[in-house]
Design a protein around this motif. Structure first.
Motif, PDB file in Angstrom:
ATOM      1  N   LEU A 187       0.493  -1.608   0.102  1.00  0.00           N
ATOM      2  CA  LEU A 187      -0.057  -0.218  -0.230  1.00  0.00           C
ATOM      3  C   LEU A 187       0.624   1.370  -0.209  1.00  0.00           C
ATOM      4  O   LEU A 187       2.040   1.505   0.477  1.00  0.00           O
ATOM      5  N   LYS A 188       0.507   2.154  -1.046  1.00  0.00           N
ATOM      6  CA  LYS A 188       1.258   3.818  -0.600  1.00  0.00           C
ATOM      7  C   LYS A 188      -0.578   4.535  -1.082  1.00  0.00           C
ATOM      8  O   LYS A 188      -0.610   4.685  -1.277  1.00  0.00           O
ATOM      9  N   ILE A 189       0.027   4.945   0.483  1.00  0.00           N
ATOM     10  CA  ILE A 189      -1.567   5.704   1.184  1.00  0.00           C
ATOM     11  C   ILE A 189      -0.899   7.063   1.124  1.00  0.00           C
ATOM     12  O   ILE A 189      -0.110   7.770   1.411  1.00  0.00           O
ATOM     13  N   ILE A 190      -2.165   8.083   1.089  1.00  0.00           N
ATOM     14  CA  ILE A 190      -1.702   9.055   1.137  1.00  0.00           C
ATOM     15  C   ILE A 190      -1.592   9.761   2.388  1.00  0.00           C
ATOM     16  O   ILE A 190      -2.456   9.473   2.951  1.00  0.00           O
ATOM     17  N   ASN A 191      -1.169  11.196   2.360  1.00  0.00           N
ATOM     18  CA  ASN A 191      -0.665  11.537   3.383  1.00  0.00           C
ATOM     19  C   ASN A 191       0.679  10.995   4.757  1.00  0.00           C
ATOM     20  O   ASN A 191       0.572  10.733   5.758  1.00  0.00           O
ATOM     21  N   LYS A 192       0.478   9.270   4.642  1.00  0.00           N
ATOM     22  CA  LYS A 192       1.749   8.652   5.091  1.00  0.00           C
ATOM     23  C   LYS A 192       2.822   8.182   3.742  1.00  0.00           C
ATOM     24  O   LYS A 192       3.948   8.775   4.484  1.00  0.00           O
ATOM     25  N   ASP A 193       2.813   8.376   2.911  1.00  0.00           N
ATOM     26  CA  ASP A 193       3.936   8.208   1.958  1.00  0.00           C
ATOM     27  C   ASP A 193       3.565   9.248   1.037  1.00  0.00           C
ATOM     28  O   ASP A 193       4.952   8.770  -0.065  1.00  0.00           O
ATOM     29  N   TRP A 194       2.467   9.716   0.704  1.00  0.00           N
ATOM     30  CA  TRP A 194       2.997  11.057  -0.602  1.00  0.00           C
ATOM     31  C   TRP A 194       1.688  11.694  -0.308  1.00  0.00           C
ATOM     32  O   TRP A 194       0.728  11.493   0.383  1.00  0.00           O
ATOM     33  N   SER A 195       1.917  12.920  -1.027  1.00  0.00           N
ATOM     34  CA  SER A 195       0.963  13.957  -0.775  1.00  0.00           C
ATOM     35  C   SER A 195       0.655  14.973  -1.548  1.00  0.00           C
ATOM     36  O   SER A 195       1.781  15.187  -1.939  1.00  0.00           O
TER      37      SER A 195
ATOM     38  N   SER B 257       0.712  10.726  -8.333  1.00  0.00           N
ATOM     39  CA  SER B 257       1.092   9.174  -7.218  1.00  0.00           C
ATOM     40  C   SER B 257       2.111   8.009  -8.061  1.00  0.00           C
ATOM     41  O   SER B 257       3.085   7.191  -7.447  1.00  0.00           O
ATOM     42  N   ALA B 258       0.894   7.568  -8.492  1.00  0.00           N
ATOM     43  CA  ALA B 258       0.669   5.891  -9.558  1.00  0.00           C
ATOM     44  C   ALA B 258       1.904   5.650 -10.394  1.00  0.00           C
ATOM     45  O   ALA B 258       2.822   4.676 -10.478  1.00  0.00           O
ATOM     46  N   LEU B 259       2.141   7.177 -10.881  1.00  0.00           N
ATOM     47  CA  LEU B 259       3.012   6.657 -12.079  1.00  0.00           C
ATOM     48  C   LEU B 259       4.925   7.006 -11.674  1.00  0.00           C
ATOM     49  O   LEU B 259       5.578   6.365 -11.882  1.00  0.00           O
ATOM     50  N   PHE B 260       5.112   7.844 -10.661  1.00  0.00           N
ATOM     51  CA  PHE B 260       6.175   7.375  -9.697  1.00  0.00           C
ATOM     52  C   PHE B 260       6.048   6.660  -8.999  1.00  0.00           C
ATOM     53  O   PHE B 260       7.644   6.035  -9.012  1.00  0.00           O
ATOM     54  N   TYR B 261       4.999   5.531  -8.360  1.00  0.00           N
ATOM     55  CA  TYR B 261       5.331   4.196  -7.888  1.00  0.00           C
ATOM     56  C   TYR B 261       5.251   3.417  -8.785  1.00  0.00           C
ATOM     57  O   TYR B 261       5.992   1.980  -8.558  1.00  0.00           O
ATOM     58  N   SER B 262       5.389   3.853 -10.423  1.00  0.00           N
ATOM     59  CA  SER B 262       5.311   2.250 -11.196  1.00  0.00           C
ATOM     60  C   SER B 262       6.328   2.210 -12.136  1.00  0.00           C
ATOM     61  O   SER B 262       6.536   1.253 -12.617  1.00  0.00           O
ATOM     62  N   ASN B 263       7.382   3.512 -11.116  1.00  0.00           N
ATOM     63  CA  ASN B 263       9.082   3.506 -12.042  1.00  0.00           C
ATOM     64  C   ASN B 263       9.033   4.370 -13.490  1.00  0.00           C
ATOM     65  O   ASN B 263      10.009   3.396 -14.380  1.00  0.00           O
ATOM     66  N   LEU B 264       7.851   3.907 -14.107  1.00  0.00           N
ATOM     67  CA  LEU B 264       8.174   4.543 -15.876  1.00  0.00           C
ATOM     68  C   LEU B 264       8.327   5.233 -16.058  1.00  0.00           C
ATOM     69  O   LEU B 264       8.117   6.461 -14.846  1.00  0.00           O
ATOM     70  N   LYS B 265       9.125   5.609 -16.751  1.00  0.00           N
ATOM     71  CA  LYS B 265      10.427   7.258 -16.864  1.00  0.00           C
ATOM     72  C   LYS B 265       9.363   8.308 -17.153  1.00  0.00           C
ATOM     73  O   LYS B 265       8.131   8.088 -18.199  1.00  0.00           O
ATOM     74  N   ILE B 266       8.623   9.635 -16.326  1.00  0.00           N
ATOM     75  CA  ILE B 266       8.178  10.322 -16.851  1.00  0.00           C
ATOM     76  C   ILE B 266       9.091  11.572 -17.184  1.00  0.00           C
ATOM     77  O   ILE B 266      10.063  11.802 -16.411  1.00  0.00           O
TER      78      ILE B 266
END
Length: 415
Positions: free
Chosen positions: A214-222, A257-266
């Motif tokens: 799990l990657k949760i708002i206000n805990k892992d990203w915000s 958030s989803a994109l950066f956790y995917s490790n796809l290059k943005i």
């Protein structure tokens, strides 16, 4: 039935007659998908579930990926105007003939199976994706998650935008049970991005059971909104002075958030311009400013609450009118609750479907005073337009169908 010579419109009418299943499992649709080789993709998959914000999150994901050079397929539902809106390849809708080809191929395998409308359509979308070499495919969950047709695919990153009360007859009457159904899209050792700030325990239970990360708002990203910009904070990157998008900020942040956790290059250099491009018809869509005419597909409490907050940002000198149409299986009281004290006059309309709430049903929920009932959206608008002033606001909401009907009427006025 001989369907080889069916036109696109004939296929749509045929599919619309499919009966809703009383009990759903994914075994049949998986068997069909396997026979058509639709479970074996090389593409990276995002699956987006949640009560609200799925469509706007999908739109942001698609734009950021396309602008970063990826070949992208997108499947969303429901459509607003035309069935072909459901599938896009690299930002472009497909032709009716491509759909007909997909329908024929799916139908040739489904003769001994009983599929719902959405199951057949989802298989068709996957068939269409298979015709292209796609880097990324984005799937929007239709309803719930666990038993949704999109869940035959093992996604690389799953997303739950939020968890509200909706479709209670199918998903359960409380957030705990609804969250459990939505968490059905989780996959072992894969990441699930959660955008809800008040997470029911069932999310954690399913995550532990499936070994989902799990990657949760206000805990892992915000994210944080400022006066004219916003910022996004993530373990991999910190972004400041981002432009305010034309979609809800929460959707933009969840997509990032989803994109950066995917490790796809943005491509972060064009990120700001990409965010500014994203818009979606029927999501706080302003058609006019004098008077204000605002369209929103809000059809549950949380969506109406967001709509109410957005209206608070506008200084209205005149009256607020609503053209309201809703389906009978919705919690009508909770949909209108956030706007009940704001709307001065309700112009309530019957929608062109047997699923529409009746006048009698609407009477039980709408204010006795200053509420008027019409047989369709066209009649409601024709009565309302005669008394509007440039200082008024018209709010069209309650269903995708309410918005699409109204836009069709406005388009005819221009012709």
């Amino acid at each position: 039935m001989y369907k080889k010579n069916f036109s696109f419109s004939m296929w749509i009418k045929y599919l619309e007659r499919f009966k809703k299943k009383n009990k759903t499992n994914l075994t049949e649709i998986k068997n069909i998908a396997k026979k058509l080789n639709l479970l074996n993709f090389k593409s990276f998959f995002f699956t987006i579930g949640g009560t609200n914000g799925k469509g706007t999150t999908c739109a942001m994901l698609e734009r950021l990926l396309l602008d970063s050079g990826y070949q992208v397929g997108l499947y969303t539902s429901p459509h607003l105007f035309d069935f072909i809106e459901r599938v896009k390849i690299n930002g472009i809708y497909l032709t009716e003939m491509q759909y007909v080809s997909a329908f024929l191929n799916i139908d040739s395998i489904t003769l001994n199976y009983s599929l719902s409308y959405f199951e057949f359509v989802t298989l068709s979308a996957l068939f269409l994706f298979k015709q292209y070499s796609l880097d990324v495919i984005i799937l929007e969950v239709g309803l719930g998650g666990r038993l949704d047709a999109t869940n035959i695919i093992d996604s690389d990153v799953s997303i739950i935008t939020n968890i509200g009360i909706d479709h209670t007859s199918i998903l359960g009457s409380n957030r705990l049970s609804i969250a459990r159904e939505k968490a059905g899209i989780f996959r072992e050792n894969k990441i699930a991005v959660i955008g809800d700030k008040d997470i029911p325990n069932s999310i954690y239970e399913i995550a532990n059971k499936t070994k989902t990360i799990l990657k949760i708002i206000n805990k892992d990203w915000s994210w944080k909104e400022n006066s004219y910009t916003w910022s996004f904070i993530h373990s991999a990157i910190k972004l400041y002075n981002l432009p305010i998008p034309k979609i809800p900020l929460s959707s933009a942040a969840i997509a990032l958030s989803a994109l950066f956790y995917s490790n796809l290059k943005i491509n972060t250099k064009i990120l700001k311009s990409s965010i500014s491009k994203v818009k979606l018809d029927g999501r706080f869509q302003i058609l006019s400013y004098f008077p204000y005419i605002i369209l929103d597909v809000a059809h549950n409490f949380h969506a109406s609450l967001y709509l109410s907050k957005k209206i608070n940002e506008i200084d209205i000198q005149g009256n607020i009118y609503s053209i309201f149409g809703v389906l009978k299986d919705k919690d009508i009281s909770s949909i209108i609750a956030p706007l009940k004290e704001k709307v001065d006059y309700w112009y309530s309309a019957i929608l062109p479907t047997d699923r529409s709430a009746s006048i009698h049903q609407l009477e039980n929920h709408l204010p006795i005073q200053n509420t008027f009932f019409f047989n369709n959206v066209d009649d409601a608008w024709n009565h309302l337009r005669k008394i509007l002033t440039k200082n008024d606001m018209v709010l069209v909401f309650g269903s995708f169908m309410t918005v699409s009907e109204f836009i069709s009427i406005k388009n005819k006025e221009i012709e």
